[in-house]
Structures are given as structure tokens and as C-alpha cells.
Motif scaffolding. Structure first.
Motif, PDB file in Angstrom:
ATOM      1  N   UNK A   1      51.962  41.864  39.224  1.00 32.97           N
ATOM      2  CA  UNK A   1      51.073  41.377  38.167  1.00 32.97           C
ATOM      3  C   UNK A   1      50.187  40.283  38.753  1.00 32.97           C
ATOM      4  N   UNK A   2      48.957  40.225  38.243  1.00 35.36           N
ATOM      5  CA  UNK A   2      47.999  39.226  38.700  1.00 35.36           C
ATOM      6  C   UNK A   2      47.608  38.345  37.527  1.00 35.36           C
ATOM      7  N   UNK A   3      47.600  37.030  37.781  1.00 38.99           N
ATOM      8  CA  UNK A   3      47.092  36.049  36.828  1.00 38.99           C
ATOM      9  C   UNK A   3      45.903  35.372  37.509  1.00 38.99           C
ATOM     10  N   UNK A   4      44.762  35.360  36.867  1.00 38.70           N
ATOM     11  CA  UNK A   4      43.551  34.784  37.444  1.00 38.70           C
ATOM     12  C   UNK A   4      43.570  33.271  37.231  1.00 38.70           C
ATOM     13  N   UNK A   5      43.309  32.526  38.319  1.00 38.59           N
ATOM     14  CA  UNK A   5      43.261  31.070  38.222  1.00 38.59           C
ATOM     15  C   UNK A   5      41.870  30.562  38.564  1.00 38.59           C
ATOM     16  N   UNK A   6      41.573  29.350  38.095  1.00 40.96           N
ATOM     17  CA  UNK A   6      40.215  28.819  38.214  1.00 40.96           C
ATOM     18  C   UNK A   6      39.951  28.006  39.476  1.00 40.96           C
ATOM     19  N   UNK A   7      40.979  27.718  40.272  1.00 44.29           N
ATOM     20  CA  UNK A   7      40.804  26.964  41.516  1.00 44.29           C
ATOM     21  C   UNK A   7      41.821  27.446  42.540  1.00 44.29           C
ATOM     22  N   UNK A   8      41.543  27.196  43.811  1.00 48.94           N
ATOM     23  CA  UNK A   8      42.519  27.472  44.854  1.00 48.94           C
ATOM     24  C   UNK A   8      43.608  26.423  44.790  1.00 48.94           C
ATOM     25  N   UNK A   9      44.831  26.831  45.074  1.00 48.17           N
ATOM     26  CA  UNK A   9      45.943  25.883  45.137  1.00 48.17           C
ATOM     27  C   UNK A   9      45.928  25.208  46.502  1.00 48.17           C
ATOM     28  N   UNK A  10      46.338  23.960  46.526  1.00 52.44           N
ATOM     29  CA  UNK A  10      46.433  23.203  47.782  1.00 52.44           C
ATOM     30  C   UNK A  10      47.892  22.935  48.078  1.00 52.44           C
TER      31      UNK A  10
ATOM     32  N   UNK B   1      56.278  38.580  37.076  1.00 49.41           N
ATOM     33  CA  UNK B   1      56.429  37.691  35.923  1.00 49.41           C
ATOM     34  C   UNK B   1      55.149  37.683  35.105  1.00 49.41           C
ATOM     35  N   UNK B   2      55.220  38.255  33.924  1.00 49.55           N
ATOM     36  CA  UNK B   2      54.084  38.230  33.011  1.00 49.55           C
ATOM     37  C   UNK B   2      53.991  36.843  32.377  1.00 49.55           C
ATOM     38  N   UNK B   3      52.920  36.603  31.649  1.00 55.08           N
ATOM     39  CA  UNK B   3      52.794  35.317  30.958  1.00 55.08           C
ATOM     40  C   UNK B   3      53.917  35.145  29.942  1.00 55.08           C
TER      41      UNK B   3
ATOM     42  N   UNK C   1      44.196  35.300  24.667  1.00 51.77           N
ATOM     43  CA  UNK C   1      44.232  36.061  25.910  1.00 51.77           C
ATOM     44  C   UNK C   1      43.547  37.409  25.740  1.00 51.77           C
ATOM     45  N   UNK C   2      43.755  38.061  24.610  1.00 51.30           N
ATOM     46  CA  UNK C   2      43.115  39.342  24.355  1.00 51.30           C
ATOM     47  C   UNK C   2      41.601  39.215  24.304  1.00 51.30           C
ATOM     48  N   UNK C   3      41.101  38.166  23.652  1.00 49.77           N
ATOM     49  CA  UNK C   3      39.655  37.946  23.582  1.00 49.77           C
ATOM     50  C   UNK C   3      39.080  37.678  24.965  1.00 49.77           C
ATOM     51  N   UNK C   4      39.793  36.899  25.770  1.00 50.59           N
ATOM     52  CA  UNK C   4      39.339  36.630  27.132  1.00 50.59           C
ATOM     53  C   UNK C   4      39.282  37.908  27.940  1.00 50.59           C
TER      54      UNK C   4
ATOM     55  N   UNK D   1      43.012  33.996  32.941  1.00 49.33           N
ATOM     56  CA  UNK D   1      43.239  35.353  32.455  1.00 49.33           C
ATOM     57  C   UNK D   1      44.597  35.791  32.985  1.00 49.33           C
ATOM     58  N   UNK D   2      45.364  36.456  32.138  1.00 55.99           N
ATOM     59  CA  UNK D   2      46.743  36.759  32.515  1.00 55.99           C
ATOM     60  C   UNK D   2      47.059  38.245  32.395  1.00 55.99           C
ATOM     61  N   UNK D   3      48.106  38.612  33.124  1.00 51.69           N
ATOM     62  CA  UNK D   3      48.786  39.896  32.934  1.00 51.69           C
ATOM     63  C   UNK D   3      47.970  41.129  33.309  1.00 51.69           C
ATOM     64  N   UNK D   4      47.358  41.123  34.474  1.00 51.38           N
ATOM     65  CA  UNK D   4      46.706  42.318  34.999  1.00 51.38           C
ATOM     66  C   UNK D   4      47.758  43.077  35.799  1.00 51.38           C
ATOM     67  N   UNK D   5      48.208  44.180  35.236  1.00 49.51           N
ATOM     68  CA  UNK D   5      49.331  44.914  35.795  1.00 49.51           C
ATOM     69  C   UNK D   5      48.872  45.880  36.884  1.00 49.51           C
ATOM     70  N   UNK D   6      49.663  45.941  37.945  1.00 50.68           N
ATOM     71  CA  UNK D   6      49.469  46.884  39.040  1.00 50.68           C
ATOM     72  C   UNK D   6      50.799  47.576  39.290  1.00 50.68           C
ATOM     73  N   UNK D   7      50.796  48.582  40.131  1.00 50.36           N
ATOM     74  CA  UNK D   7      52.022  49.317  40.401  1.00 50.36           C
ATOM     75  C   UNK D   7      53.057  48.474  41.129  1.00 50.36           C
ATOM     76  N   UNK D   8      52.621  47.426  41.813  1.00 51.79           N
ATOM     77  CA  UNK D   8      53.552  46.600  42.591  1.00 51.79           C
ATOM     78  C   UNK D   8      53.522  45.125  42.191  1.00 51.79           C
TER      79      UNK D   8
END
Length: 192
Positions: free
Chosen positions: A179-188, A104-106, A10-13, A170-177
């Protein structure tokens, strides 16, 4: 050992893509998204759907954020239809199906799955059944997000019968309100 390997991966990514993704823990999810080059499609869709104010609110939220690449591989005709003014409610529900209440973090997700028990964070509970997290999304009681650990990757789905709709890249992008985890496709999302 697995957690150590996962942290290195995750750190390398994150190091290789940090220029495309903003992360300022003092900024909201929306402000970080607007500062990023890899979320212009998501930010435009959130603006069109009227979700900007919600995601600038106190939250906290966990967002499974489709990148521009995820939008590029999605059905372009469907996306164009959703962006029409008469379909904004459907667009809002699609986007809300990518968001769960709570932060919720990874590590939190992995801990919940590994323990096989429900986890409480910020007064929101992740329900875990047979190694799969099930959480109601912001789209409402009929919309859930399912998360499972598959080796060193998290599979994310809005359909419990199709557990590999997307993967956290990609995981754990912290914001004040939240956390964001980047996903590779839209969920259906489907009614579960």
C-alpha cells in the motif's frame, strides 16, 4: 463520527487527484508508480538507487511516497548530490527510510494508535508507545518511521524528536505487493 468524517475527506481527496495517481491492485507498487504522473521524481530516484526490483518483489510493503511536489520543495542541491553514482547507497537509504515491511492501511494505523497496542499484520509488528507508532524502515535497525494521529491527519517522521516532517495527504493506494500513502515532504532520517 471521526472515522466517518475522515473517510469522506480522504474520499474527496482521492476523487480530485485520481488522474495523477495510478491504482491497480493487480499491479506492483513500482508498476502503479510508473503509471502515475505525480511520482516521476520518486520513480527516477528508485531506479537510480536500484530499488525497483525490491519494490516489484512480493513484499508486502507500506510506502510513504513523496510526490513530485514533495521533491520540488526538497533541497535541490542535496538531491543532485544524492543522484551522483558515488552516492547511490545514500540515495537508496533515504528512499528505504520511507518504506516499512508489512501492509498497513490508514485504518490499520488509526486502529493501532487508538488501541495503544502493538498490531500484527503479515508477520510484521507495529510498535505503539504513547500514541505513536514506531516501525523499523527498510533502511535498517537504526532507521525508524514514526506515525501519530493529529486530528484527522497522520504526521510522519523519521526523527522522533521532530514529529512533523511530513503529512499523509492521500492514503490507501493498493497494489499487489503493498500500500502507498502519499506524503507532502521527504523524510529526513536520523539515527534514533
Amino acid at each position: 463520527m471521526r472515522n466517518y468524517t475522515k473517510a469522506i475527506l480522504l474520499g474527496a481527496t482521492l476523487l480530485t487527484t485520481s488522474a495523477a495517481i495510478a491504482q491497480d491492485a493487480n499491479m506492483t507498487i513500482v508498476e502503479n508508480g510508473q503509471s502515475a504522473t505525480n511520482f516521476t521524481a520518486l520513480v527516477a530516484a528508485a531506479n537510480a538507487a536500484g530499488l525497483t526490483e525490491t519494490l516489484m518483489g512480493p513484499g508486502p510493503y507500506t510506502v510513504f511516497a513523496p510526490s513530485n511536489e514533495a521533491f520540488a520543495v526538497a533541497d535541490s542541491a542535496m538531491l543532485a548530490e544524492l543522484m551522483l553514482p558515488e552516492n547511490i547507497e545514500h540515495l537508496a537509504n533515504l528512499l528505504k527510510a520511507h518504506i516499512i515491511p508489512g501492509m498497513y492501511t490508514s485504518a490499520d494505523l488509526e486502529k493501532a494508535i487508538g488501541a495503544g497496542v502493538n498490531v500484527d499484520a503479515a508477520d510484521n509488528i507495529l510498535k505503539v508507545v504513547d500514541g505513536v507508532i514506531e516501525s523499523e524502515s527498510l533502511a535498517g535497525t537504526a532507521s525508524h518511521i514514526f506515525i501519530r494521529l493529529n486530528g484527522d491527519e497522520f504526521d510522519i517522521s523519521a526523527d522522533q524528536n521532530n514529529m512533523v516532517q511530513a503529512v499523509i495527504v492521500e492514503a490507501d493506494f493498493m497494489s499487489s505487493n503493498g500500500v502507498v500513502h502519499v506524503i507532502d515532504k521527504l523524510l529526513s532520517p536520523v539515527a534514533n
